[in-house]
Structure formats: C-alpha cells, structure tokens
Motif scaffolding. Structure first.
Motif, mmCIF file in Angstrom:
data_model
loop_
_atom_site.group_PDB
_atom_site.id
_atom_site.type_symbol
_atom_site.label_atom_id
_atom_site.label_comp_id
_atom_site.label_asym_id
_atom_site.label_seq_id
_atom_site.Cartn_x
_atom_site.Cartn_y
_atom_site.Cartn_z
ATOM 1 N N HIS A 141 -5.088 -2.853 -1.552
ATOM 2 C CA HIS A 141 -5.114 -4.180 -0.943
ATOM 3 C C HIS A 141 -3.839 -4.432 -0.161
ATOM 4 C CE1 HIS A 141 -8.288 -4.804 -3.949
ATOM 5 N NE2 HIS A 141 -8.686 -5.802 -3.171
ATOM 6 N N GLU A 142 -3.963 -5.258 0.863
ATOM 7 C CA GLU A 142 -2.807 -5.735 1.607
ATOM 8 C C GLU A 142 -2.900 -7.252 1.677
ATOM 9 O OE1 GLU A 142 -2.857 -4.201 5.605
ATOM 10 O OE2 GLU A 142 -4.925 -4.774 5.922
ATOM 11 N N GLU A 179 -8.946 -6.134 0.851
ATOM 12 C CA GLU A 179 -9.035 -4.685 0.667
ATOM 13 C C GLU A 179 -8.863 -4.008 2.021
ATOM 14 O OE1 GLU A 179 -12.226 -1.397 -1.023
ATOM 15 O OE2 GLU A 179 -12.458 -3.502 -1.586
ATOM 16 N N THR A 180 -8.212 -2.842 2.007
ATOM 17 C CA THR A 180 -8.021 -2.082 3.234
ATOM 18 C C THR A 180 -8.373 -0.621 2.981
ATOM 19 O OG1 THR A 180 -6.472 -1.567 5.023
ATOM 20 C CG2 THR A 180 -5.562 -1.621 2.796
ATOM 21 N N GLU A 181 -8.742 0.081 4.030
ATOM 22 C CA GLU A 181 -9.127 1.487 3.876
ATOM 23 C C GLU A 181 -7.932 2.412 3.733
ATOM 24 O OE1 GLU A 181 -11.952 2.953 6.668
ATOM 25 O OE2 GLU A 181 -13.254 1.207 6.454
ATOM 26 N N ALA A 182 -6.786 2.048 4.318
ATOM 27 C CA ALA A 182 -5.615 2.916 4.280
ATOM 28 C C ALA A 182 -4.366 2.103 4.614
ATOM 29 C CB ALA A 182 -5.774 4.068 5.274
ATOM 30 N N LEU A 183 -3.222 2.624 4.166
ATOM 31 C CA LEU A 183 -1.929 2.020 4.490
ATOM 32 C C LEU A 183 -1.009 3.101 5.039
ATOM 33 C CD1 LEU A 183 -1.367 -0.252 1.352
ATOM 34 C CD2 LEU A 183 -1.929 -1.015 3.676
ATOM 35 N N ASP A 184 -0.264 2.752 6.088
ATOM 36 C CA ASP A 184 0.626 3.695 6.748
ATOM 37 C C ASP A 184 1.890 3.961 5.938
ATOM 38 O OD1 ASP A 184 -1.032 3.963 9.001
ATOM 39 O OD2 ASP A 184 -0.139 2.209 9.953
ATOM 40 N N ALA A 194 4.417 10.836 10.096
ATOM 41 C CA ALA A 194 3.833 9.748 9.312
ATOM 42 C C ALA A 194 2.616 10.261 8.550
ATOM 43 C CB ALA A 194 3.421 8.604 10.240
ATOM 44 N N ASP A 195 2.200 9.521 7.543
ATOM 45 C CA ASP A 195 0.986 9.827 6.795
ATOM 46 C C ASP A 195 0.329 8.500 6.444
ATOM 47 O OD1 ASP A 195 -1.020 11.223 5.434
ATOM 48 O OD2 ASP A 195 0.407 12.488 4.348
ATOM 49 N N ARG A 196 -0.791 8.545 5.738
ATOM 50 C CA ARG A 196 -1.504 7.331 5.331
ATOM 51 C C ARG A 196 -2.010 7.502 3.913
ATOM 52 N NH1 ARG A 196 -3.272 3.776 9.046
ATOM 53 N NH2 ARG A 196 -5.347 3.451 8.226
ATOM 54 N N LEU A 197 -1.837 6.473 3.088
ATOM 55 C CA LEU A 197 -2.467 6.424 1.776
ATOM 56 C C LEU A 197 -3.913 6.025 2.014
ATOM 57 C CD1 LEU A 197 -2.319 6.391 -1.366
ATOM 58 C CD2 LEU A 197 -1.708 3.962 -1.172
ATOM 59 N N THR A 198 -4.853 6.907 1.653
ATOM 60 C CA THR A 198 -6.258 6.667 1.990
ATOM 61 C C THR A 198 -7.125 6.280 0.797
ATOM 62 O OG1 THR A 198 -6.722 9.030 1.792
ATOM 63 C CG2 THR A 198 -6.208 8.171 4.013
ATOM 64 N N SER A 199 -6.764 6.724 -0.416
ATOM 65 C CA SER A 199 -7.557 6.346 -1.589
ATOM 66 C C SER A 199 -6.773 6.624 -2.857
ATOM 67 C CB SER A 199 -8.905 7.078 -1.628
ATOM 68 O OG SER A 199 -8.723 8.465 -1.818
ATOM 69 N N VAL A 200 -7.230 5.988 -3.938
ATOM 70 C CA VAL A 200 -6.574 6.093 -5.234
ATOM 71 C C VAL A 200 -7.659 6.147 -6.296
ATOM 72 C CG1 VAL A 200 -4.931 4.994 -6.811
ATOM 73 C CG2 VAL A 200 -4.667 4.686 -4.343
ATOM 74 N N SER A 201 -7.431 6.913 -7.356
ATOM 75 C CA SER A 201 -8.363 6.937 -8.481
ATOM 76 C C SER A 201 -7.592 7.001 -9.784
ATOM 77 C CB SER A 201 -9.336 8.112 -8.374
ATOM 78 O OG SER A 201 -8.636 9.337 -8.421
ATOM 79 N N SER A 202 -8.252 6.547 -10.856
ATOM 80 C CA SER A 202 -7.675 6.588 -12.196
ATOM 81 C C SER A 202 -8.812 6.612 -13.194
ATOM 82 C CB SER A 202 -6.800 5.351 -12.436
ATOM 83 O OG SER A 202 -6.314 5.355 -13.764
ATOM 84 N N ASP A 203 -8.618 7.340 -14.298
ATOM 85 C CA ASP A 203 -9.674 7.422 -15.302
ATOM 86 C C ASP A 203 -9.831 6.134 -16.107
ATOM 87 O OD1 ASP A 203 -7.368 7.568 -16.826
ATOM 88 O OD2 ASP A 203 -7.954 9.365 -17.910
ATOM 89 N N GLY A 236 2.706 -9.765 -4.445
ATOM 90 C CA GLY A 236 2.732 -10.652 -3.293
ATOM 91 C C GLY A 236 2.515 -9.938 -1.974
ATOM 92 N N GLY A 237 2.424 -8.606 -2.003
ATOM 93 C CA GLY A 237 2.225 -7.818 -0.790
ATOM 94 C C GLY A 237 1.126 -6.796 -1.011
ATOM 95 N N SER A 238 1.238 -5.672 -0.357
ATOM 96 C CA SER A 238 0.270 -4.596 -0.559
ATOM 97 C C SER A 238 0.380 -4.098 -1.995
ATOM 98 C CB SER A 238 0.551 -3.449 0.418
ATOM 99 O OG SER A 238 0.405 -3.905 1.751
ATOM 100 N N HIS A 239 -0.760 -3.709 -2.582
ATOM 101 C CA HIS A 239 -0.779 -3.297 -3.989
ATOM 102 C C HIS A 239 -2.063 -2.543 -4.299
ATOM 103 C CE1 HIS A 239 -2.833 -7.179 -3.773
ATOM 104 N NE2 HIS A 239 -3.554 -6.748 -4.790
ATOM 105 N N LEU A 240 -2.129 -1.965 -5.494
ATOM 106 C CA LEU A 240 -3.338 -1.307 -5.990
ATOM 107 C C LEU A 240 -4.066 -2.273 -6.906
ATOM 108 C CD1 LEU A 240 -1.814 2.154 -7.012
ATOM 109 C CD2 LEU A 240 -2.806 1.491 -4.802
#
Length: 151
Positions: free
Chosen positions: A77-78, A86-91, A60-69, A103-107
């Motif tokens: 978010h979840e 807002e959440t710190e990470a998603l599995d 397994a891994d976790r999405l921990t952060s995202v960036s964009s210019d 309607g669910g988890s998203h950026l």
C-alpha cells in the motif's frame, strides 16, 4: 555475474536480518539490503509491516509483490493525499531507499492465519522486478511500537 548477499545490518535497532537470494552484480545492477523491519502485534485479522529497502547499486528496481505463510495475502500500500491505496509496485531508486513506514507506504497482511505475538518473527518474501527474491524475518513489536530512528 550475479552474487547473492548473505546478510544486512538493520539501520536502526542493530538487528541482523538474513537475506536469501538478494540480487546484486558487478555490471551496475541493483544491490538491495533490508533493514529497520518490524510488525506491530496485530489486534485484528490484519497486520501492517514496515521496513526499509536500500539500493546501493547503479540501477533502480521495483518491489512487485510480497508473501508470507501467516497471511492469505500480503499487499503493498501507498498513501496518496492522506488516503491509503493498494499499489502494484513501489520504486527503489538507484543509490536510494524505499521506506515503508507508518502513515506512508507499508505492507498489509490480510486474512491472518494466526496472530503473531510480540517477540516472535514473521517470515516474509519480497519479490522485485529485476533482483532475486529476498526473505526477511520481521520481528513482532508491541501494538503501540514507534521506532525512534530509521523511519
């Protein structure tokens, strides 16, 4: 021994998304690919982003952060009991997927520096707890776009 993935096919829509630095290995690590990505054209100084991260690996891994210019910040978010937070990470489970959908988890792209238009692409870097970062070009769709499959 780590090997980067060169590209992934989009599960729905047959769009190819270029991945850079995607972690995978022969020793049971996560093997991530991204598909079904889109951003509805923003109508304010915020925008949402949706995609599916598939893990074909044994860990397994976790999405921990995202960036964009294009944004001052991008948050993950979840939706819990109908409320967005807002959440710190998603599995991302081994041999499974993390689906970011309306309607669910998203950026959430906040403090937009510019509003991308339909037909353009937005570059986003996804960072994970274990795997190397992945850069995805997210196509901008009409503000009312709803995918027919894949989410």
């Amino acid at each position: 021994m780590r090997r980067p993935a060169a590209a992934a096919m989009v599960v729905a829509g047959a769009l190819a998304l270029t991945l850079t630095g995607c972690g995978g290995s022969d020793d049971g690590a996560a093997e991530l690919s991204v598909g079904s990505a889109y951003m509805p054209q923003p109508v304010s100084d915020m925008a949402a982003g949706f995609l599916t991260i598939t893990n074909d690996g044994d860990s397994a891994d976790r999405l921990t952060s995202v960036s964009s210019d294009i944004a001052g910040q991008v948050t993950v978010h979840e939706t819990v009991d109908g409320a967005m937070q807002e959440t710190e990470a998603l599995d991302i489970p081994a041999h499974g997927s993390l689906v970011l959908e309306s309607g669910g988890s998203h950026l959430m792209f906040e403090q937009l520096k510019r509003k991308p238009k339909q037909g353009q692409e937005v570059s986003v870097e996804l960072r994970f707890a274990e795997s190397d970062p992945v850069t995805v070009e997210i196509p901008v769709k009409p503000a009312t776009y709803t995918p027919k499959t894949g989410h």
